[in-house]
Motif scaffolding. Structure first.
Motif, PDB file in Angstrom:
ATOM      1  N   PRO A  11      -3.337  31.566  69.540  1.00  0.00           N
ATOM      2  CA  PRO A  11      -2.205  31.796  68.631  1.00  0.00           C
ATOM      3  C   PRO A  11      -0.849  31.443  69.263  1.00  0.00           C
ATOM      4  N   ILE A  12      -0.713  31.658  70.565  1.00  0.00           N
ATOM      5  CA  ILE A  12       0.525  31.295  71.261  1.00  0.00           C
ATOM      6  C   ILE A  12       0.701  29.783  71.219  1.00  0.00           C
ATOM      7  N   ALA A  13      -0.367  29.058  71.507  1.00  0.00           N
ATOM      8  CA  ALA A  13      -0.313  27.590  71.500  1.00  0.00           C
ATOM      9  C   ALA A  13       0.002  27.063  70.104  1.00  0.00           C
ATOM     10  N   LYS A  14      -0.607  27.635  69.088  1.00  0.00           N
ATOM     11  CA  LYS A  14      -0.365  27.185  67.707  1.00  0.00           C
ATOM     12  C   LYS A  14       1.079  27.436  67.298  1.00  0.00           C
ATOM     13  N   LYS A  15       1.633  28.585  67.703  1.00  0.00           N
ATOM     14  CA  LYS A  15       3.029  28.887  67.384  1.00  0.00           C
ATOM     15  C   LYS A  15       3.952  27.884  68.077  1.00  0.00           C
ATOM     16  N   THR A  16       3.664  27.571  69.324  1.00  0.00           N
ATOM     17  CA  THR A  16       4.475  26.590  70.050  1.00  0.00           C
ATOM     18  C   THR A  16       4.416  25.232  69.364  1.00  0.00           C
ATOM     19  N   GLU A  17       3.238  24.821  68.924  1.00  0.00           N
ATOM     20  CA  GLU A  17       3.105  23.545  68.207  1.00  0.00           C
ATOM     21  C   GLU A  17       3.952  23.539  66.939  1.00  0.00           C
ATOM     22  N   ASN A  39      -8.768  17.385  70.456  1.00  0.00           N
ATOM     23  CA  ASN A  39      -8.304  17.167  71.822  1.00  0.00           C
ATOM     24  C   ASN A  39      -7.595  15.821  71.958  1.00  0.00           C
ATOM     25  N   LYS A  40      -7.402  15.107  70.868  1.00  0.00           N
ATOM     26  CA  LYS A  40      -6.785  13.780  70.908  1.00  0.00           C
ATOM     27  C   LYS A  40      -5.261  13.849  70.866  1.00  0.00           C
ATOM     28  N   TYR A  41      -4.712  14.720  70.033  1.00  0.00           N
ATOM     29  CA  TYR A  41      -3.275  14.975  69.954  1.00  0.00           C
ATOM     30  C   TYR A  41      -3.065  16.187  69.072  1.00  0.00           C
ATOM     31  N   ASP A  42      -1.847  16.741  69.120  1.00  0.00           N
ATOM     32  CA  ASP A  42      -1.532  17.946  68.350  1.00  0.00           C
ATOM     33  C   ASP A  42      -0.703  17.663  67.105  1.00  0.00           C
ATOM     34  N   ILE A  43       0.277  16.774  67.213  1.00  0.00           N
ATOM     35  CA  ILE A  43       1.188  16.507  66.100  1.00  0.00           C
ATOM     36  C   ILE A  43       1.201  15.018  65.791  1.00  0.00           C
ATOM     37  N   GLY A  49      10.717   6.048  61.256  1.00  0.00           N
ATOM     38  CA  GLY A  49       9.805   5.115  60.614  1.00  0.00           C
ATOM     39  C   GLY A  49       8.636   4.661  61.476  1.00  0.00           C
ATOM     40  N   ILE A  50       8.530   5.189  62.680  1.00  0.00           N
ATOM     41  CA  ILE A  50       7.437   4.824  63.588  1.00  0.00           C
ATOM     42  C   ILE A  50       6.480   6.007  63.688  1.00  0.00           C
ATOM     43  N   ILE A  51       5.191   5.734  63.495  1.00  0.00           N
ATOM     44  CA  ILE A  51       4.174   6.781  63.604  1.00  0.00           C
ATOM     45  C   ILE A  51       3.937   7.080  65.080  1.00  0.00           C
ATOM     46  N   CYS A  52       4.061   8.354  65.445  1.00  0.00           N
ATOM     47  CA  CYS A  52       3.888   8.804  66.827  1.00  0.00           C
ATOM     48  C   CYS A  52       2.956  10.010  66.856  1.00  0.00           C
ATOM     49  N   THR A  53       2.258  10.146  67.959  1.00  0.00           N
ATOM     50  CA  THR A  53       1.420  11.323  68.169  1.00  0.00           C
ATOM     51  C   THR A  53       1.928  12.061  69.409  1.00  0.00           C
ATOM     52  N   PHE A  54       1.846  13.387  69.340  1.00  0.00           N
ATOM     53  CA  PHE A  54       2.363  14.239  70.404  1.00  0.00           C
ATOM     54  C   PHE A  54       1.300  15.241  70.837  1.00  0.00           C
ATOM     55  N   GLU A  55       1.165  15.408  72.112  1.00  0.00           N
ATOM     56  CA  GLU A  55       0.361  16.482  72.689  1.00  0.00           C
ATOM     57  C   GLU A  55       1.362  17.543  73.148  1.00  0.00           C
ATOM     58  N   ILE A  56       1.117  18.792  72.803  1.00  0.00           N
ATOM     59  CA  ILE A  56       2.028  19.882  73.144  1.00  0.00           C
ATOM     60  C   ILE A  56       1.366  20.769  74.191  1.00  0.00           C
ATOM     61  N   VAL A  83      -8.491  12.582  78.014  1.00  0.00           N
ATOM     62  CA  VAL A  83      -9.040  12.268  76.690  1.00  0.00           C
ATOM     63  C   VAL A  83      -7.981  12.144  75.603  1.00  0.00           C
ATOM     64  N   SER A  84      -6.764  12.559  75.893  1.00  0.00           N
ATOM     65  CA  SER A  84      -5.710  12.554  74.879  1.00  0.00           C
ATOM     66  C   SER A  84      -5.389  11.133  74.419  1.00  0.00           C
ATOM     67  N   LEU A  85      -5.194  10.981  73.127  1.00  0.00           N
ATOM     68  CA  LEU A  85      -4.748   9.711  72.550  1.00  0.00           C
ATOM     69  C   LEU A  85      -3.281   9.786  72.133  1.00  0.00           C
ATOM     70  N   ALA A  86      -2.604  10.863  72.551  1.00  0.00           N
ATOM     71  CA  ALA A  86      -1.206  11.068  72.178  1.00  0.00           C
ATOM     72  C   ALA A  86      -0.320   9.991  72.798  1.00  0.00           C
TER      73      ALA A  86
END
Length: 156
Positions: A11-17, A39-43, A49-56, A83-86
């Motif tokens: 829950p702490i991690a989800k709130k941070t995200e 496990n690939k990315y969070d956001i 206008g650029i699609i980005c992925t973020f690992e938090i 393993v992250s694709l972020a």
């Protein structure tokens, strides 16, 4: 504070995200397209206008140790940076000198730091029994290659 118990820390991690997603929207006019549970990315977001992925990630122990951990293995399997694709990693760091800071790195920059062996050791951390392995970076080394984000819209 981390509990070193996945069920309690989730829950702490989800709130941070969610907090970081809101701050990206408010501060950078990002459009949040999804918050993932992989496990690939969070956001997944569109920024200018650029699609980005973020690992938090959130590092609570930085406050005590002055170090930042980057996970690469858990329960005997590749995880985290392996393993992250972020496209980007955003770390929420709890620091003794500066309070809470947010630093962003391109994922490839962290991988380059690992390749150059900019970490000073490998440590076992995380939940009891998880056997999580982490590259440990000195705070100053980790901050130097990233960029501090003024995510002042985040309410602590």
């Amino acid at each position: 504070m981390a509990n070193y118990n996945f069920q309690k820390d989730l829950p702490i991690a989800k709130k941070t995200e969610l907090d970081i997603a809101k701050a990206l929207e408010n501060r950078y006019n990002a459009k949040i397209l999804g918050i993932e549970n992989t496990n690939k990315y969070d956001i997944l977001a569109s920024v200018a206008g650029i699609i980005c992925t973020f690992e938090i990630k959130e590092d609570f122990t930085c406050e005590k140790t002055g170090n930042v951990g980057v996970e690469f293995s858990c329960r005997g399997k590749a995880s985290g940076i392996e393993v992250s694709l972020a496209d980007f990693y955003i770390y929420k760091l709890h620091t003794a000198l500066h309070g809470i800071q947010y630093v962003i790195h391109k994922t490839v920059e962290i991988k380059e730091m690992i390749k150059r062996k900019s970490y000073f050791r490998i440590v076992n951390g995380g939940d009891i029994g998880s056997n999580s392995m982490n590259y440990l970076f000195k705070y100053n080394v980790f901050i130097k290659t990233g960029m501090l984000l003024p995510l002042d819209k985040i309410k602590e």
